[in-house]
Scaffold this motif. Structure first.
Motif, short mmCIF file in Angstrom:
data_model
loop_
_atom_site.label_atom_id
_atom_site.label_comp_id
_atom_site.label_asym_id
_atom_site.label_seq_id
_atom_site.Cartn_x
_atom_site.Cartn_y
_atom_site.Cartn_z
N THR A 41 5.66 57.39 18.41
CA THR A 41 6.95 58.09 18.42
C THR A 41 8.05 57.04 18.51
O THR A 41 7.76 55.84 18.59
CB THR A 41 7.03 59.09 19.58
OG1 THR A 41 8.19 59.90 19.41
CG2 THR A 41 7.11 58.40 20.95
N ASN A 42 9.29 57.49 18.50
CA ASN A 42 10.39 56.51 18.63
C ASN A 42 11.64 57.20 19.17
O ASN A 42 11.77 58.43 19.11
CB ASN A 42 10.67 55.83 17.29
CG ASN A 42 11.03 56.84 16.22
OD1 ASN A 42 12.14 57.37 16.21
ND2 ASN A 42 10.08 57.16 15.34
N GLN A 215 6.52 74.35 16.32
CA GLN A 215 7.45 74.96 15.34
C GLN A 215 7.57 76.47 15.55
O GLN A 215 8.66 77.03 15.42
CB GLN A 215 6.95 74.68 13.93
CG GLN A 215 7.37 73.31 13.44
CD GLN A 215 7.12 73.12 11.95
OE1 GLN A 215 6.74 74.06 11.26
NE2 GLN A 215 7.35 71.92 11.48
N ALA A 251 14.71 73.42 26.95
CA ALA A 251 13.44 73.18 26.24
C ALA A 251 13.61 72.17 25.13
O ALA A 251 12.73 71.33 24.89
CB ALA A 251 12.92 74.49 25.65
N ARG A 254 18.24 71.36 20.49
CA ARG A 254 18.55 72.14 19.28
C ARG A 254 18.39 73.65 19.55
O ARG A 254 19.10 74.46 18.98
CB ARG A 254 17.67 71.69 18.12
CG ARG A 254 18.05 70.28 17.63
CD ARG A 254 17.35 69.94 16.34
NE ARG A 254 15.92 69.88 16.50
CZ ARG A 254 15.02 70.35 15.64
NH1 ARG A 254 15.41 70.93 14.53
NH2 ARG A 254 13.73 70.25 15.88
N GLY A 314 9.53 80.97 27.74
CA GLY A 314 8.42 80.02 27.63
C GLY A 314 7.08 80.72 27.54
O GLY A 314 6.99 81.86 27.04
#
Ligand SMILES: CC(C)(COP(=O)(O)OP(=O)(O)OC[C@H]1O[C@@H](n2cnc3c(N)ncnc32)[C@H](O)[C@@H]1OP(=O)(O)O)[C@@H](O)C(=O)NCCC(=O)NCCS
Length: 327
Positions: A41-42, A215, A251, A254, A314
């Motif tokens: 990851t980054n 997703q 969470a 976005r 959730g």
């Protein structure tokens, strides 16, 4: 007609209110660069896709109950309430590794609360709003006088540290609220519900690590949660333009922004403050809403008397929201 004796009931109050807020996070700061050393990851990907800059992870010997004690004490101090006045402790969480005993009773004892009703509540990341709703209704019914609600999580116990779908998101911490009686209602009715048919979207794999279909959860949260927030407002007799502060469960930034956008499309003000505590706290599940509120009050972005709209969502899938007045 029956000759059985009539039962008597407690007498409650017309309303309830949040008297104080407190929080606690472990010391250890983990940056995105730290995570990129153990998984593919980054920093740029995490910042743009999730919004997290850094988060706090517990050390091995730090427990969920330790965080809960610290956050609970801080909330009582903020409220100016002595532990002896508290008669009920509700501890929303989903990461207590032992089911027996629960966390609430031992946390209450460590805070010095004498023999309260004490129970854990698992509605995953919706837990704090569920707990606040139950606390408010207990007070209004007269079953409790002062309730301490503590959302606390040690999510790092439940995450595969190399799983880049989860280890970049979840973190540890606790946030708490003291709830008491009020002549004028300052906590609106909770709007809650669940979508148990979507249970497979977030669950513990092999009773060990959290698994989620990122997703699908993202799509569900960005489409289904704003209407819950709006229904909580309506239940409280408020309009979107009345909201000073929006605190969605932290969470993914976005998701937070998508919920804020939908509320603004329904009349919420442009100057409504929107919690973005995820940037420095990550997703702390049932702790995220009170943690965000505590940080925002300390930063001066939320003032006493502001109308807060909180909405949690959730695993379960479970969701809940309510409007309340910030202490
Ligand atoms: C988990 C989540 C961050 C993943 O983001 P996403 O955009 O859905 O990611 P995807 O799995 O579709 O992968 C998209 C791309 O990013 C890459 N990617 C996935 N995770 C990555 C990571 N941690 N670091 C870098 N790249 C990553 C994938 O390989 C894929 O690359 P490709 O397009 O070249 O194939 C996002 O779905 C999410 O936040 N969902 C909601 C989760 C949530 O809020 N859960 C808690 C509810 S309480």
């Amino acid at each position: 007609m029956t000759d059985r004796p009539a039962l008597s009931l407690h007498t409650g109050s017309r309303g309830s209110r949040v008297l104080g807020i407190g929080s606690f996070q472990p010391e250890k700061v983990v940056t995105n660069d730290d995570l990129s050393k153990v998984m593919d990851t980054n920093d740029e990907w995490i910042r743009t896709r999730v919004g997290i800059i850094e988060r706090r992870f517990a050390e091995k010997d730090e427990e969920l109950t330790d965080f809960a004690v610290a956050a609970g004490k801080a909330a009582l101090a903020d409220a100016g309430v002595d532990p002896s006045e508290v008669d009920t402790v509700i501890l929303p969480n989903c990461t207590m590794r032992t089911l027996i005993p629960n966390a609430a009773a031992q946390v209450a004892a460590r805070i010095g609360i004498p023999n309260p009703g004490a129970f854990d509540l698992n509605a995953a990341c919706a837990g704090f709003c569920y707990g606040l709703g139950v606390a408010s209704d207990l007070i209004r019914a007269g079953s409790a006088k002062k309730v301490l609600v503590i959302g606390a999580e040690k999510l790092t116990d439940s995450i595969d540290p190399t799983d880049r779908a989860n280890a970049i998101i979840f973190a540890d911490g606790a946030g708490a609220a003291v709830v008491g009686a009020s002549d004028e209602p300052e906590i609106g009715p909770v709007s809650w519900g669940s979508a148990g048919d979507l249970v497979d979207l977030i669950y513990m794999r092999d009773e060990k690590f959290i698994y989620q279909e990122g997703q699908s959860v993202f799509r569900w949260a960005t489409t289904q949660i704003a209407p819950i927030a709006l229904s909580a407002l309506e239940a409280a007799g408020l309009k979107p333009s009345d909201v000073d502060v929006l605190i969605p469960h932290q969470a993914n930034l976005r998701i937070v922004e998508a919920i804020a956008k939908k509320l603004r499309a329904n009349g919420a003000r442009d100057d409504m403050v929107v919690a973005d505590d995820i940037k420095y706290s990550g997703n702390t599940s049932s702790a995220s809403i009170p943690l965000a509120l505590d940080h925002m009050r300390k930063a001066g972005t939320v003032r006493s008397g502001d109308v807060v709209l909180a909405v949690g969502f959730g695993a379960g899938l479970s969701y809940a929201g309510q409007a309340f007045v910030s202490p």
